[in-house]
Design a protein around this motif. Structure first.
Motif, PDB file in Angstrom:
ATOM      1  N   ASN A 151       0.800  -1.209   0.000  1.00 53.53           N
ATOM      2  CA  ASN A 151       0.000   0.000   0.000  1.00 53.53           C
ATOM      3  C   ASN A 151       0.842   1.273   0.000  1.00 53.53           C
ATOM      4  N   GLY A 200      -2.973   9.842  -6.744  1.00 54.00           N
ATOM      5  CA  GLY A 200      -2.195  10.819  -5.993  1.00 54.00           C
ATOM      6  C   GLY A 200      -1.058  11.461  -6.746  1.00 54.00           C
ATOM      7  N   GLN A 252      -5.470  15.208   0.514  1.00 56.46           N
ATOM      8  CA  GLN A 252      -6.124  14.145   1.263  1.00 56.46           C
ATOM      9  C   GLN A 252      -7.474  13.728   0.687  1.00 56.46           C
ATOM     10  N   LYS A 253      -8.058  14.543  -0.193  1.00 55.70           N
ATOM     11  CA  LYS A 253      -9.304  14.160  -0.858  1.00 55.70           C
ATOM     12  C   LYS A 253      -9.064  13.650  -2.270  1.00 55.70           C
ATOM     13  N   GLU A 287       0.994   7.541  -3.215  1.00 57.22           N
ATOM     14  CA  GLU A 287      -0.460   7.475  -3.332  1.00 57.22           C
ATOM     15  C   GLU A 287      -1.015   6.709  -2.137  1.00 57.22           C
ATOM     16  N   HIS A 288      -2.345   6.519  -2.145  1.00 56.98           N
ATOM     17  CA  HIS A 288      -3.078   5.841  -1.069  1.00 56.98           C
ATOM     18  C   HIS A 288      -3.004   6.681   0.212  1.00 56.98           C
ATOM     19  N   GLN A 289      -1.840   6.702   0.856  1.00 52.92           N
ATOM     20  CA  GLN A 289      -1.630   7.583   2.003  1.00 52.92           C
ATOM     21  C   GLN A 289      -0.883   8.802   1.468  1.00 52.92           C
ATOM     22  N   HIS A 290      -1.635   9.721   0.860  1.00 51.55           N
ATOM     23  CA  HIS A 290      -1.055  10.797   0.066  1.00 51.55           C
ATOM     24  C   HIS A 290      -0.053  11.609   0.884  1.00 51.55           C
ATOM     25  N   PRO A 294      -8.316  10.940  -5.159  1.00 53.35           N
ATOM     26  CA  PRO A 294      -8.660   9.509  -5.227  1.00 53.35           C
ATOM     27  C   PRO A 294      -7.528   8.655  -4.658  1.00 53.35           C
ATOM     28  N   GLU A 295      -7.899   7.548  -4.050  1.00 56.84           N
ATOM     29  CA  GLU A 295      -6.896   6.699  -3.411  1.00 56.84           C
ATOM     30  C   GLU A 295      -5.766   6.326  -4.369  1.00 56.84           C
ATOM     31  N   ASN A 296      -6.140   6.032  -5.621  1.00 57.88           N
ATOM     32  CA  ASN A 296      -5.144   5.617  -6.607  1.00 57.88           C
ATOM     33  C   ASN A 296      -4.868   6.730  -7.621  1.00 57.88           C
TER      34      ASN A 296
END
Length: 358
Positions: free
Chosen positions: A125, A177, A170-171, A145-148, A173-175
């Motif tokens: 991740n 960044g 932080q807003k 990404e994911h945890q930007h 998309p998860e994938n």
């Protein structure tokens, strides 16, 4: 067979994760990296260029190391030394011997730290996407990404020095960044989202007034509009006025392709939407895969462009490294006509049209 390959490839490009994890192979810590020379065009091996790029060489890169693959960004250092960064936070380094097609002094090793505890499960991740280096201080920056977040590492990547989770990211998309980063001559940074929509058009990007890995740095928002149907995967500075932008696309009918374009740094302004000028399209029969990594070096007064692919840790894809010379004298110029309002997404308003020489 071509239709079957397209269907299989579609799965790996469209699943909502950075890479697909199959059956876990036996651990392999091999430090060997193999290079296989390839032609630009498999149907026409004598082909010497595409668009505004003159082909200088290409290699398929393999290793038995279980962590090898997933290249999302890379650095081209002195003396043909390459440092590539995988989605899973793995560093892949070697010196390219172009004459003998060898990867000299290779190593494959993890980053010392990242946005999760350093164990195998957490590394899935991390999703390291962008990579910068300051040759004067020896420091490195990685965008996740994911945890930007943006992390800074010390010389030789021996330890983490700073990490910041910018509020503006932080807003995202998860994938989607920090797919690309640029470091400006004034000390500022540009950080580009792959897929966070910008209200005025294109996708969100940030201008940091200082080191983005430091919590004290401040960012302002702008937009970047890639070529129609494409998404940005990396960027590299050409000089203090322009940058080369790498984009990719996949469709079931056409397969995978990539577009290289040139952007003017003065167009990256707060609240505005910047575009770029396409200079080359890589698509079959040209050798192309999921092109995600970009670097620029100099050979005298020549600009050398390096592009590498992310195989998504899939047996259906390849890790490629392509070398080109940028034909600067043929780069089209931007018109003075301002972009139209509500321009169709993906268009490049205000730029002169041209045909790519094959």
């Amino acid at each position: 067979m071509a239709r079957l390959f397209a269907c299989l490839s579609l799965f790996f490009f469209l699943v909502p994760v950075t890479y697909v994890r199959g059956p876990v192979p036996p651990p392999n810590a091999s430090q060997y990296i193999t290079l296989e020379p390839i032609a630009l065009d498999v149907k026409n091996p004598s082909r010497t260029g595409v668009g505004r790029l003159a082909f200088l060489g290409g290699w398929k890169i393999t290793s038995d190391n279980g962590a090898f693959g997933g290249i999302s960004s890379m650095l081209a250092l002195r003396d043909n030394r390459f440092l590539m960064l995988s989605d899973n936070g793995t560093l892949i380094g070697f010196t390219l011997d172009e004459t003998r097609h060898l990867a000299l002094r290779p190593f494959i090793a993890p980053l010392p730290d990242g946005p999760a505890k350093p164990n195998e499960f957490a590394r899935q991740n991390w999703d390291a996407e962008s990579f910068l280096h300051d040759p004067q201080t020896g420091q490195f920056w990685v965008g996740y990404e994911h945890q930007h977040s943006i992390w800074r590492y010390g010389p030789s990547l021996a330890r983490k020095e700073a990490a910041h989770y910018p509020k503006a990211t932080q807003k995202w998309p998860e994938n989607g960044g920090a797919e690309a980063m640029l470091r400006l001559s004034d000390g500022g940074f540009l950080v580009f989202s792959e897929s966070a929509s910008y209200a005025q058009g294109g996708y969100q990007a940030l201008i940091f007034d200082a080191d983005p890995s430091e919590p004290t740095s401040e960012a302002v928002l702008f937009g970047y509009q890639p070529p129609e149907g494409y998404k940005l995967t990396d960027a590299a500075m050409i000089d203090d006025k322009s940058a080369l932008m790498l984009h990719r696309r996949f469709t079931p009918l056409e397969g995978v392709s990539a577009i290289l374009s040139i952007a003017r740094l003065e167009d990256f302004q707060a609240g505005k939407v910047a575009t770029s000028i396409p200079i080359a399209t890589l698509k079959p029969p040209v050798k192309v895969d999921n092109m995600e990594a970009l670097a620029i070096t100099r050979d005298g007064d020549k600009t050398i462009v390096w592009i590498a692919s992310d195989d998504n840790f899939s047996t259906f894809q390849e890790t490629l490294l392509l070398k080109f010379r940028l034909l600067k004298d043929k780069i089209p110029q931007k018109k003075s006509v301002p972009p139209r309002q509500n321009e169709k997404a993906g268009a490049n308003p205000g730029f002169s049209s041209f045909e790519e020489s094959e």
